[in-house]
Structures are given as C-alpha cells and as structure tokens.
Design an enzyme around this catalytic site. Structure first.
Site, PDB file in Angstrom:
ATOM      1  N   LYS A  81       0.833  -1.199   0.000  1.00  8.29           N
ATOM      2  CA  LYS A  81       0.000   0.000   0.000  1.00  8.29           C
ATOM      3  C   LYS A  81       0.872   1.256   0.000  1.00  8.29           C
ATOM      4  O   LYS A  81       0.704   2.155  -0.823  1.00  8.29           O
ATOM      5  CB  LYS A  81      -0.888  -0.011   1.246  1.00  8.29           C
ATOM      6  CG  LYS A  81      -1.625   1.270   1.508  1.00  8.29           C
ATOM      7  CD  LYS A  81      -2.214   1.260   2.921  1.00  8.29           C
ATOM      8  CE  LYS A  81      -2.909   2.557   3.240  1.00  8.29           C
ATOM      9  NZ  LYS A  81      -4.147   2.750   2.475  1.00  8.29           N
TER      10      LYS A  81
ATOM     11  N   LYS B 144     -17.773  -6.458  -6.048  1.00 10.06           N
ATOM     12  CA  LYS B 144     -17.272  -7.411  -5.059  1.00 10.06           C
ATOM     13  C   LYS B 144     -16.962  -8.765  -5.660  1.00 10.06           C
ATOM     14  O   LYS B 144     -17.676  -9.256  -6.526  1.00 10.06           O
ATOM     15  CB  LYS B 144     -18.291  -7.587  -3.949  1.00 10.06           C
ATOM     16  CG  LYS B 144     -18.469  -6.295  -3.229  1.00 10.06           C
ATOM     17  CD  LYS B 144     -18.785  -6.472  -1.790  1.00 10.06           C
ATOM     18  CE  LYS B 144     -18.755  -5.088  -1.194  1.00 10.06           C
ATOM     19  NZ  LYS B 144     -18.442  -5.064   0.198  1.00 10.06           N
TER      20      LYS B 144
ATOM     21  N   HIS C 175     -17.644   9.140  -4.952  1.00  9.09           N
ATOM     22  CA  HIS C 175     -16.414   8.390  -5.176  1.00  9.09           C
ATOM     23  C   HIS C 175     -15.472   9.087  -6.150  1.00  9.09           C
ATOM     24  O   HIS C 175     -14.363   8.649  -6.353  1.00  9.09           O
ATOM     25  CB  HIS C 175     -16.728   6.986  -5.680  1.00  9.09           C
ATOM     26  CG  HIS C 175     -17.596   6.218  -4.733  1.00  9.09           C
ATOM     27  ND1 HIS C 175     -18.972   6.270  -4.799  1.00  9.09           N
ATOM     28  CD2 HIS C 175     -17.298   5.432  -3.681  1.00  9.09           C
ATOM     29  CE1 HIS C 175     -19.470   5.512  -3.834  1.00  9.09           C
ATOM     30  NE2 HIS C 175     -18.488   5.004  -3.139  1.00  9.09           N
TER      31      HIS C 175
END
Ligand code: GLN
Ligand code: ZN
Length: 768
Positions: free
Chosen positions: A19, A116, A701
């Site tokens: 990350k 997902k 978003h």
C-alpha cells in the site's frame, strides 16, 4: 508423501508495504523500477512464508487486483489513443483508477468499475465484453515471475483465473456475448499453457470458482467444450480449482472434465468427498482445502483427520492439502498482534499460521511421523479448540437469557408507516425534498492523528473529547450555514464504522495489524467477533446529544446495523450466523432506544453490507433474507412512532434485495445510486416501494464537484417516477474520503439545486 500447496497468499505485506509503496508511486515520489523491486521483494517474502509447502503459487501477487492482471494477461482492455502512450504500470493504474486530462494531455481515462469478488469484501475491476472484444496473450510478466520463484529455489505453480470464471465476472450486455467471446479467448489459454510447458512448468492452478454457483445450462456445456479444447498438445497438468462452496449438483460432469486434479473446499463438500474420490481417474489428484482461507478460527485437527484419513488411505500421494481458498482474505501474520488478549490469540490463525496448520496435518496423516510428535500436536490443538468452546469469554449466560426474552412484538413498530410518517412530519416539520448527508465528513490527517494519539495514550480522554466536540461544532455550523435540513455530527470520532462499535461492544476484539485488502491499496481491519455480544454501556449517546444541543434542526443519531457488523467481522463459527446477528441486534436496539430517550428524533442505522451477506447459492438465499430482515427490525423497532428511522445501503447491484426492501420497514432509506444510473431506481419504483427514499444524487467516489444544474436535473428526474413527498436529497455515501472544499461546494450545490426545484414545484402548484 502428501503434497502441500496454497491457492494464494496475501500480497499486501506484513505491514502493508505494498500500500505505502504504491501510494508513494502514485504521488510521483517513487520511480517505477523501484516499485517493481518492492514487488519482487514482497513476492519473495510471500514465498518465504510458505517455504514449508511443496510448491509456491505464482500469479497471486498483484499491484492492484488480480482480475485486472488477468485482463492484462489476455490483452483485454480498452484501446488507448495513440497519443496517450502509457506504458507498463502507468497504463495499468490508469485503468484501475482513471487518469484526468492533465496527465495524458488528452482524453481522460475513466477507471474500470469495481465490484465485489463473490460474497467477499474484496473488490475487483470489471472489464467489459463487447462484440469486438479481441484478446492477445501477454504472458511476459507472469512467466518472469515463475522464473523469479525458480531462481529463489522454489517450485512454481502459476495460478490463472479460468476462462469461464473470467468471462462470468466481466460485464456484457448479454450472457451470449460472453460465450461468443469464449471462442476467441480459449486459443489464448492454449497458447499460455504451451508457454508454461516450454518453461518447464509442471502444474497450473486454473481457478473456476463459478463451479460452486448455480449455472445456466449453456455455461455447463461451455465448460465441457472449453476444457476439452484448452489443453495444448504439450500442456502442463491442470489443477481445476474451486472454492467458496460445494460443487454438489455439478459434481458428475465436473469430474469428467479432462483435468489432472481438482481442488475442493473440504468442509463445503464434505458429504460428497468419498464418492468424488471413487470417481477420480487413476491419474487424477484431489486437492482438499482443509484449513479455512476466509475465517480465522483454528482448525480442529481431530475432526480434520476423521474426514481426511479415509481419503488418504484411498488416494495416497494423489491427495494434496491446501487452504480452502486463497489466503488473500486473511491478515498476514498473527505474531504481530502484541495486544490481542492471550486467550483469543490462542484460538486463531492468520495466513502464515494456516501454512503451519497444513504442515501439522500432513505430519499427523503420515505414518513416518513419530507417535509422540503426533500426540503432542493433537494435544496442543485440542487444548486450544476446547478452551474456546468452554470459555466464559465466549458464553455469557445473561446474553442467553436476553435472547430467550425476545418476543414477537419486538420485531414491529407500533404503527404502520403511513401513520408514523404523519406523526413524524408533525414533529420534524421538514420541507418537501428534505436534504441530508449520509454521516461522515472529511477525515483529515489531524483527525486521524488525534484518534491515534488517544488510542496510544498520548493524550487524555478529556483532551480527545474536547477536540472531537470542537470538530462537531464546526460540522454543525457548516451544515447550518449551507442550509441542510437534517444534520449529522460527522463521525469525527470513528476510524471505521464497524471497528468503532466493535471496540465498545463485549464479545469483540480489535487488532493492530490484521489488515485485509479490500480494493487496490485500501485495506480494512475486520474485528474478531469471538463471543456472546452485549453492550456494557451507551456508545454514541454522549456525542449525539452534544451535537443535537448545537442545533434546532434534527441531528441524526448514527449507528451501524447488525448485519453489517456481522458481515465485516471475523465471525465465530460455533453457532449459526443468524444467532450471532440476533445478539448484535439486541445490543444495537438498546442503543437506539437510549438515543431516543436522550432526545434524538432521527436515528440512522447503516446496513451497507446487507447485500454482501447474500449466500452465493440461490437455495440458501431466502433463509438469509429472512433473518437479516428480522434482525434489522429487531434492532430498529423499539422506538416510538414519532422517531424517524433512517438506513443507508451502498454498492449498487442489489437487484436481489429490492423485492425485500419494503419489509425492512425503514422510514427513510438512502441508497447509492449515482453510479448505477437509473436502472436500480426503476427497479425500486417498479417494486412499488412506498416509503421515503433518498437515491444518492451525486457520486462521492469521484473527486469532481457536481454542478447545481446537474443535481437539479437529477432531482427532477426522480420526480418523474416518485412523488415529492417520497423523495429525500442526499449524496450517495459518506463524505469521509472527500476534501473539505469539495464537500462544502457539493453540498451547497445540492441545497441550492433542491431549493430551486422546490420553488418550481411551488410555482406550478400556485399556477394550477
Ligand atoms: N454513515 C457512514 C458514513 O457516512 C456510512 C458508510 C457506508 O455506507 N459505508 O461514512
Ligand atoms: Zn454508503
């Protein structure tokens, strides 16, 4: 000898090194070569953690998402304009995250949508199949990684998503388009397999998890054709890999597919295992997922031996052992948790510990292990398993009593929605098209530092509370200034909507380093729900009443619902999920009632994960829906009719849920809608949904600010399918990832746009 392998290992690194490196690269502070070398380092560590295995999986590492890697592997991505000249990782990340004008000097690139991965909280990038989709094999990087593993002394087993699962996960205007594309894709798989065999690869893991779903007949047929043609002349051996459930009804034909082995989740397929082992061809291998890849509880060795020993006797070397799924869904290493209560630590395994379990089970099965070692392994495991099953931390008699006292009335509000909404309107006196937000306001670095300092005892409770109150004051003041109708406190005290409550409820433990990838560089830290849950004291009442004291307008109480608490935690496996959810519902119910008594008249109970909890198999869905709805209602029905219950749900694509929304009996439901277009909304209105609805009016978003005009157009579009009394105006999710500037501008535009639509409605009314 039994062969041990894994289907995949977490790629983020022990301390989320991936990350931090990727984000540094995105900021322009790390050259691509450096990021690549960190990738190599992380793969190396991944393999080292699994050095006890007989082979290592290659291709489970990814800089962003392995499904996107598959799209790249087969050259399946939108054509870039020639001027854009993006190469390597730059191109890859542009598709993952989008790229604006400035950087390309050209057309912006929109990111691929995400959704997902089955019913997990991992999100993948969705590529689209159209009539002109073409594929082109680009195996360089995957082959190089195989070589990397070999150079490091490991035996590489590359993993690839199978062609049918890959296409199933893509988007297309029709299913038949996907199956047409299959004709073009299969030759590329054959090409890839040939390339593997030229690189002396012996085994390839080909993942077809859709074999555990209900499949249409055309897809079943396609499997048979595909697998007969996929093997090139000199193909390596194929391990057809399934997970996330049983292959039950498909077993007969799946076992006839021309592959060299099949991987099954042992628990899910338990009742068919013997039959399956009898049906295998003499050269075929059975790989059994004997340790859980998705949850953290220690494996019960004795039970495992009961299942596996007869299979080992029958299959001998043809039995392989592995975790049930990729370990992607588990945190990396339990040994980093220094503050987890000792007992709980004794009950769980993270990815690295799962590998240890596999080696233990192998030793227990094999004859050449000294019996004293076997006894010791069994004894230690039994102690851990029994200490959990008997622990008073897990079983709390008073919670069982509270459960027994639940009665039917607790599941229903005392009045019907129509009556309630009139009463609520009398007390709340809201204008038509009321405006509100979903809960969180921007999370600044200063806030993150404040919470961290408090957690690590560098500042006092008073200091922390004071700073949080100041933030709430600012949040309320801003909302008053902008002119919103129903306010929020902004959630400055919360790091995460589940972890915050898990820290306050009994029966949960939270961790320090147990991160799991959710999408790209975003990781979550699911709490551990180990025992009977209860609420020792009110959790949100103090700050909620403080926030309400600052305004004449209603300020929403803000809670996370029972189904979401359950779905986003590592949940105990010693009782049905429905029972655990019911305990959570009782705890939240008490909080809802306390908020009401403290004078909070609007209370929101978020359930963004309700859809994610859906079982994959159709047959199991009705039962889930029933208990999920019941428990939501148990949590929310304890209040008077004048108290307005809100809920929020996100992540579009929840068609399956729509027929049931009405039964949740929510006064006001806000939903993510901006990205789903009008499809979702049409489905809701067609379902005759009668309660108030706030379909997200702009997408939170993206970093762009919606204009007043675009918002008022969206509101007017809503008015074509719903009466103004039914509509609320709000963004489509919390604002915590946005900047203050964008938040303020967007909300101003939203309020002004709403006001102009109200004015129009008013003039029209007067005109009549
Ligand atoms: N109330 C939460 C927030 O605004 C809801 C978050 C979510 O839907 N995931 O942040
Ligand atoms: Zn949301």
């Amino acid at each position: 000898m039994i062969t041990l392998h894994s289907l995949g290992f977490p790629r983020i690194g022990k301390r989320r090194e991936l990350k931090f490196a990727v984000e540094q690269y995105w900021r322009g502070d790390m050259p691509e070569e450096h990021l690549e070398s960190i990738g190599r380092q992380l793969r190396r560590e991944q393999w080292e953690s699994q050095s006890e295995l007989d082979m290592v999986t290659v291709g489970d590492f990814s800089f962003y998402d392995h499904v996107l890697d598959t799209s790249f592997l087969f050259g399946h991505y939108p054509e870039l304009q020639s001027q854009q000249r993006l190469k390597g990782l730059e191109h890859y990340f542009a598709l993952a995250r989008g790229l604006d004008n400035e950087n390309t000097g050209n057309q912006p690139i929109t990111p691929l949508p995400m959704t997902k991965w089955f019913n997990t909280n991992y999100h993948y990038s969705v590529s689209t199949i159209s009539e002109d989709t073409e594929f082109k094999l680009n195996a360089k990087s995957l082959l190089a990684q195989c070589e990397e593993a070999e150079m490091a002394g490991y035996r590489p087993k590359p993993t690839i998503l199978g062609p049918l699962t890959y296409l199933w996960l893509c988007d297309a205007s029709s299913d038949s388009l996907k199956l047409e594309a299959l004709q073009k894709l299969v030759p590329k798989y054959s090409e890839l397999l040939t390339a593997f065999s030229s690189n002396a690869i012996e085994w390839v893991q080909i993942e077809e998890p859709i074999l555990t779903l209900d499949l249409p007949p055309e897809w079943k047929q396609a499997f048979q054709q595909t697998y007969s043609t996929i093997r090139a002349k000199s193909s390596p051996k194929l391990m057809l890999t399934t997970y996330f459930g049983d292959i039950g009804e498909h077993a007969d034909w799946v076992l006839k597919l021309p592959v060299d082995g099949i991987h099954l989740d042992a628990k899910a397929n338990e009742s068919y295992l013997i039959t399956i082992s009898e049906q295998l061809e003499p050269h075929q291998v059975l790989s059994l997922g004997v340790v859980d890849g998705r949850n953290i509880w220690k494996t019960n060795y004795e039970q495992t031996l009961d299942t596996v020993t007869p299979l080992y006797k029958r299959l001998g070397e043809r039995l392989w052992l592995a975790p049930s799924t990729s370990l992607l869904h588990l945190p990396v290493d339990l040994s980093l948790e220094l503050h987890l209560p000792r007992q709980i630590k004794e009950w769980v395994c993270f990815a690295k510990q799962r590998i240890q379990e596999l080696t233990d089970i192998k030793q227990l099965l094999q004859d050449d292990t000294p019996s004293t070692s076997k006894q010791l392994l069994l004894k230690t495991n039994k102690q851990a398993v029994e200490s959990r099953s008997k622990s008073l931390l897990v079983h709390k008699p008073f919670v069982k009593v509270m459960m027994m006292n639940i009665n039917e009335n607790m599941y229903h509000r005392s009045d019907e929605f129509e009556t309630r909404s009139k009463l609520q309107q009398q007390t709340l006196a809201l204008p038509p098209l009321p405006t509100t937000t979903i809960g969180s306001f921007p999370q600044t670095n200063a806030l993150r530092k404040l919470r961290q300092d408090f957690k690590e005892h560098r500042i006092s409770h008073e200091y922390h509370q004071q700073a949080i109150q100041t933030t709430i004051e600012e949040n309320i003041e801003l909302q008053e200034r902008i002119g919103l109708d129903v306010l929020v406190h902004g959630e400055p005290e919360r790091s995460d909507m589940v972890e915050f409550f898990a820290e306050k409820l009994d029966g949960f433990a939270t961790t320090e380093h147990a991160w799991v990838q959710s999408y790209g560089t975003r990781c979550v830290r699911p709490p551990i729900l180990y025992g009977d849950t209860s609420r020792p004291s009110p959790m949100t009442v103090e700050l909620a009443t403080y926030a309400q004291s600052l305004s004449e307008k209603p300020v929403k109480g803000m809670l996370t619902g029972p189904v979401t608490m359950l779905t986003w935690s590592f949940v105990r496996d010693d009782q049905p999920r429905s029972v655990t959810c019911q305990q959570l519902a009782l705890a939240i119910r008490d909080e809802v009632i306390d908020l009401e008594s403290a004078g909070i008249s609007v209370i929101q109970i978020d359930e963004p994960a309700l859809k994610e909890g859906f079982p994959l198999k159709l047959a199991a869905q009705p039962n889930y829906i029933q208990w999920a709805i019941d428990n939501f209602k148990l949590a929310t029905s304890g209040v008077k009719s004048t108290t307005q219950i809100h809920s929020h749900m996100c992540y579009s694509h929840f068609s399956e849920l729509i027929p049931h929304l009405q039964k949740l009996d929510i006064d006001v439901l806000t939903i993510e809608n901006a990205r789903a277009g009008s499809r979702f909304l049409n489905e809701i209105t067609e379902s005759n949904y009668t309660k108030a609805l706030g379909p997200g009016i702009f997408d939170i978003h993206t970093p762009t600010t919606p204009s007043e005009i675009s918002i008022s157009n969206n509101v007017k579009a809503l008015l074509t399918s719903m009466p103004p009394t039914q509509i609320w105006v709000n963004p489509d999710c919390g604002l915590k990832t946005r900047t203050w500037q964008q938040t303020e501008e967007s909300l101003k535009n939203m309020v002004n746009a709403t006001q102009s639509v109200r004015n129009e409605l008013e003039t029209r009314k007067q005109g009549v």
